[in-house]
Design an enzyme around this catalytic site. Sequence first.
Site, short mmCIF file in Angstrom:
data_model
loop_
_atom_site.label_atom_id
_atom_site.label_comp_id
_atom_site.label_asym_id
_atom_site.label_seq_id
_atom_site.Cartn_x
_atom_site.Cartn_y
_atom_site.Cartn_z
N ARG A 182 83.76 49.72 -44.67
CA ARG A 182 83.27 48.33 -44.70
C ARG A 182 82.21 48.12 -43.62
O ARG A 182 81.19 47.47 -43.85
CB ARG A 182 84.42 47.34 -44.50
N CYS A 244 86.20 41.00 -37.08
CA CYS A 244 86.76 41.75 -38.22
C CYS A 244 86.24 41.05 -39.47
O CYS A 244 85.09 40.65 -39.51
CB CYS A 244 88.28 41.80 -38.16
#
Length: 293
Positions: A182, A244
């Site tokens: 990611r 995050c």
Amino acid sequence: MTAPNPLITAEELLALAHSGAPDLRIVDCRWVLGRPEAGAEAYRAGHLPGAIHLDLDADLSDLDGFGAPGRHPLPSPAAFAERMGRVGIGDGDLVAAYDDAGGWVAARLWWMLDVLGHERVRILDGGIAAWVAAGGELTVDVPTPAPAVLPLADRWERVIARDELKAHLGSVVLLDARAAPRYRGEVEPIDPVAGHIPTAISAPFDENLADGRFRPAGELAERFAELGAAGASAAPGPPAVLSCGSGTSALHHAVAMRLAGLPDPILYVGSFSDWSRSGEPVTAGPEPGEPPG
């Protein structure tokens, strides 16, 4: 003053539970990205005796958007304190939070209580699997705790908003706790743009773990030294900033840094879910990239 250990072992929790400690409050924090009912379903199928379930979306966030944008904005401290009291968590109680994902969801509850001044909160190291391995039983019985009063601070500390972070990119250590694919922009399951915030360093939260439990303090200190986090070397710098997807798994680093004896980091609450929805520049690939011009 030394900060309290953020962890509790399964053996310690079993001993407390078997002793009938009246101030023990166990919280099941299981939750699954993209499956909003999965945590509650897992709780109903079997949980630690006496545990209540708190949901990341419904109980540990304000999806109406108080405080910060992003997928999991923080509730107001007053609303959070009221919610905790309503489920029986009061002043002086020892809160033991667990999940089944290495502690990253439980870390959200740990951080919220800790940053607002309730120090008696621990994460079950190894989660529900460690409890079972230590001989702990599971139950489907749902407790009905009496309401309590939980005094907490009236504002969130150790947080940073997007504009302030953007102004300091390049002068802070920004750690991205998401999985490396990611970070590199190879996959993006939920946010509108793939990649990472410019200058962010890839620091997957699960590398804080070994066999599902937190690594020893010395190993964690070495890891954050390699990442350049403040206080991890002889030349301390500004506090690390955590990011995050939506301000949850990043807090696994807050737990790990507390274990390592490092300064408490700062949380970018909106994280990539906020950044990627705001038209800000995004960097793809394995390198942190340069600050926006």
